[in-house]
Design an enzyme around this catalytic site. Structure first.
Site, short mmCIF file in Angstrom:
data_model
loop_
_atom_site.label_atom_id
_atom_site.label_comp_id
_atom_site.label_asym_id
_atom_site.label_seq_id
_atom_site.Cartn_x
_atom_site.Cartn_y
_atom_site.Cartn_z
CG HIS B 77 3.55 -3.05 1.41
ND1 HIS B 77 3.47 -2.23 0.27
CD2 HIS B 77 4.73 -2.62 2.03
CE1 HIS B 77 4.38 -1.52 0.32
NE2 HIS B 77 5.25 -1.68 1.21
CG ASP B 79 -0.38 -0.53 0.40
OD1 ASP B 79 0.45 -1.84 0.84
OD2 ASP B 79 -0.54 0.29 0.96
CG ASP B 103 7.83 0.92 -0.90
OD1 ASP B 103 7.62 -0.12 -0.43
OD2 ASP B 103 7.56 1.89 -0.71
CD GLU B 133 4.59 0.00 4.46
OE1 GLU B 133 5.25 0.18 5.27
OE2 GLU B 133 4.04 0.65 3.52
CD GLU B 134 3.81 2.56 0.91
OE1 GLU B 134 4.31 3.41 1.71
OE2 GLU B 134 4.59 2.06 0.11
CD GLU B 162 8.80 -1.98 3.56
OE1 GLU B 162 9.27 -1.15 2.55
OE2 GLU B 162 7.66 -2.21 3.80
CG HIS B 338 6.77 6.30 -1.32
ND1 HIS B 338 6.32 6.74 -0.19
CD2 HIS B 338 6.72 5.12 -1.06
CE1 HIS B 338 6.01 5.80 0.61
NE2 HIS B 338 6.17 4.73 0.03
#
Lengths: 362, 362
Positions: B77, B79, B103, B133-134, B162, B338
Site C-alpha cells: 500500500h 499510504d 509501514d 490501506e490505513e 507488510e 505507526h
C-alpha cells in the site's frame, strides 16, 4: 448560512416584544456568525433621531445624549450556542420556544423595543447589542468595545438582560476553563501493548469529575452553587493507532468570594501536575452581589423583585471590574439556557418591557 | 500539500532499494492523499515494455503477461498514517528513519525494484501499489480494484509486503471497529445539575477498556494476541454546555479462529445495550495461517524463515476470502508500524529484494 430563508428587516417600532423575539430567534446568530443579525439591528436603530448609533465589529451601540444626570447601560448579547434542532421559533400557548428564546433574544427584544420607543428617557441610556458572549472572553463584544471605545461603556449602572425569570439576579459566579492533557504513547492497535493508551488513562480524570461534589457558598444571604464539568473530550490519531494524547476541557464555576488565583489552585489541586498536564486557558472572577450598594438597592426596589444569586458568569463581572454596579434582569428561566427545549414566557417579556419603560419614562 | 518541495521522478531502474525507500518516504502520502505518489509510481512503470500498467483510482497495477503456469501477486500500500514530526527521511547508521519507512514504503520499494528490473520472471507477477490501506475498508484500494476489475486480482498466491522483519508472517487477525455512544442531557454549565454529563458517564467505558485483558489464542503453533483499544473519544458542544453525547470509537483485534459474529458478540458483551449504544461500523474476519497448504509451505521454504503469527489485520484476509493463499513478507519490524520513531533496517530491504529476485529469476 440561513436555512430559514433571508430574514426580513426588524421593525421594533411596529412589532410588539413577542413578535420581535420571534423574529430575532429566526435569525440564526451562533457565536461568530452574528453579522446578519447585527446588520438588521443597526439598520433598525440608525434612522431614529433620538439615538446615536455606532458599530464596533458585530456589536451595535445606540445611545441617547440628553445631558441627564445619570446614564444607564442596558445590554444584551446577540449570539446563541449552536442549534439543537430547535429552529425555527414556535409559539405554544403562553410560551415562545426556540434557540436563544431564553438566552437571550427575549432580553434583546425588550432592549430593542425600549431603544426604539422611549425617545426621551429620564436617564440617558446606552443600549449595547453585542457579539460572542457564549465563547472565549477575548472574543466577547464588550471586551472589544472596552478595548477600542472604552468611553461607550461609561455609566452609573448597567443592566444585563440575561435571563433571570424577570427577577433581579445579583452578582455572578466566576468561570475557569482548563485543558487537562493525559499523555500516552502511540502504537499500532495490533500491538497495543507496546504503547500506552491515553484515552484509557483519561478514565480516572472523568471519574474524578463525575464523583466531585461542588461546594455551595453563601454571600449576602444568597447561595452560590459551584460546578465542575468536562465540556469537551478529544482523543484520536487514526483508526489503527493507540492515541498518545487525550485532552479534557474542564469548565469550573466558582463563587464570587473566590479570587481567580484561589479558583485556579482549587482545580490544580484536583489534578496534580505530577499526574496530568493542566493548562488554565481562561479564568475570570465573578462579581459580588453588592446588595448594600445604593445604586443597586434603589433599582431593585423599583423592579419589585427579591434578588437571587446569579450562578452563571455574566458580563456583570466585566462591569464590576470597571467599578460599575451591574445586575442581571431579563425574561426567561436561566435554568433553560443552553437547553434544546429553551423557551421564554410571553408574560415575562411584557413584564420586563413594562417595568423598565416605567423606570425610564417621566 | 508537500512541505518537502516538489518530488523528483522515481527511477526504480537506476536507484537502489535504499535510495528508493528514501525517495518514497519523502513523498507524503497520508491516506486519501496518495495521488502525487501514485502518479510517480505510474510514470516510473508505464514506459517499461515488459509490464502492462493500469490505474484504478490512486492505485497502480503493473503485470507481466508471459503465459507462465503460475501467477503471483506482490502487493504494497502507498499510504501512511498521519505524520508525527517524522519527515523527511534520515539515514542513521544501518537504518532509514521516517514516516512509512517501516509501514510500508520499504516493502513498496522492494516491489518497485522487482517490477522494474525482473523483466522475464519464471512466474507471471501482478504488482499492486494501492491506496487507503490505513483507513476504512471500503476506501481500500484492493477493495476498489476487486469491485471494478476483479480479474486483476486473480492469482495462485499473494505476497503482501507488510513489515514482518523480513520473515514470513502467516494468517492475520480480524479487526472490528465500533462506536460506543454514551448519552446524557445538555445543560448550561452554570447549572450543570440540571443536565447529565455524557463525558463524565464515559469514565466507566474507558476504565473497562483499561482494565480489559485481551486473550491469547494458539493456532498451528502460532500465538495470536488479541487487543481492544479506544482509538478516538469525542465529546463537546460548546464551552458553556454540559455535553449530551460522548462517542468512543473502539478498535478490536481478534484471532483468526473467531468469526466476525463471534467477535461482535464478544464486544457487545463487554458493553451491554441497556447501558450504552453500540454501533459496530466494521468487522472483517482474519485469515487462518494455513501453513498446511502446499503453496504457502513451498514459498515459506524458499524464503528460508520460520513463520510467525501476524497480529495486525492485513489484506491477507482479503485474499483469503477470495480463496487465494496469501502471506506477509516484507522489511521492517511490525512493532514499529505507526510509531513516530519507525525505521527500516537497510539489510532487510536488501535481503527481501534479493530473496524475491532469486525466487522470480530462472
Amino acid at each position: 448560512m440561513n436555512p430559514l430563508g433571508p430574514p426580513a428587516p426588524l421593525d421594533p417600532l411596529a412589532t410588539d416584544v413577542v413578535g420581535l423575539t420571534r423574529a430575532l430567534v429566526d435569525i440564526p446568530s451562533e457565536s461568530g456568525a452574528e453579522e446578519a443579525l447585527a446588520d438588521l439591528v443597526e439598520a433598525a436603530l440608525r434612522p431614529l433621531d433620538h439615538l446615536v448609533v455606532e458599530r464596533v465589529g458585530n456589536s451595535v451601540v445606540a445611545r441617547t445624549d440628553l445631558g441627564r444626570d445619570e446614564r444607564v447601560i442596558i445590554a444584551g448579547h446577540l449570539d446563541t450556542v449552536p442549534a439543537a434542532d430547535n429552529l425555527p421559533a414556535r409559539l405554544e400557548a403562553d410560551r415562545l420556544y426556540g434557540l436563544g428564546a431564553c438566552d437571550m433574544k427575549g432580553g434583546v427584544a425588550v432592549a430593542l423595543r425600549l431603544a426604539a420607543t422611549v425617545t426621551a428617557p429620564v436617564r440617558d441610556v446606552t443600549y449595547v447589542f453585542y457579539e460572542c458572549e457564549e465563547v472565549e472572553g477575548d472574543r466577547n463584544g464588550l471586551h472589544t468595545i472596552a478595548g477600542r471605545r472604552p468611553e461607550l461603556l461609561a455609566a452609573d449602572l448597567a443592566i444585563l438582560m440575561e435571563p433571570s425569570d424577570a427577577g433581579v439576579e445579583a452578582g455572578c459566579q466566576g468561570v475557569l476553563t482548563a485543558d487537562i492533557t493525559v499523555r500516552g504513547e502511540r502504537a499500532h492497535t495490533a500491538r497495543a501493548w507496546r504503547g500506552v493508551n491515553a484515552a484509557h488513562r483519561a478514565a480516572p480524570v472523568l471519574q474524578r469529575l463525575a464523583d466531585h461534589t461542588p461546594e455551595r457558598v453563601v454571600i449576602d444571604g444568597l447561595e452560590y452553587r459551584e460546578g465542575l464539568n468536562a465540556v469537551a473530550v478529544r482523543a484520536g490519531v487514526a483508526g489503527n493507532v493507540v492515541p498518545d494524547t487525550c485532552v479534557i476541557t474542564v469548565n469550573a464555576r466558582f463563587a464570587p468570594s473566590r479570587s481567580a488565583q484561589e479558583a485556579e489552585a482549587y482545580v490544580r489541586g484536583l489534578f496534580p501536575e505530577r499526574e496530568y498536564e493542566v493548562d488554565v486557558t481562561e479564568v475570570v472572577p465573578g462579581a459580588l452581589p453588592g446588595l448594600g450598594r445604593q445604586a443597586v438597592a434603589s433599582l431593585v426596589g423599583v423592579l419589585g423583585a427579591e434578588p437571587r444569586p446569579k450562578l452563571g458568569w455574566t458580563d456583570v463581572a466585566r462591569f464590576a471590574s470597571l467599578g460599575t454596579p451591574a445586575l442581571n434582569y431579563g425574561p426567561g428561566d436561566p435554568v433553560l439556557a443552553h437547553t434544546a427545549g429553551e423557551y421564554v414566557p410571553l408574560a415575562q417579556l411584557r413584564e420586563c418591557e413594562a417595568r423598565l419603560r416605567n423606570w425610564l419614562t417621566p
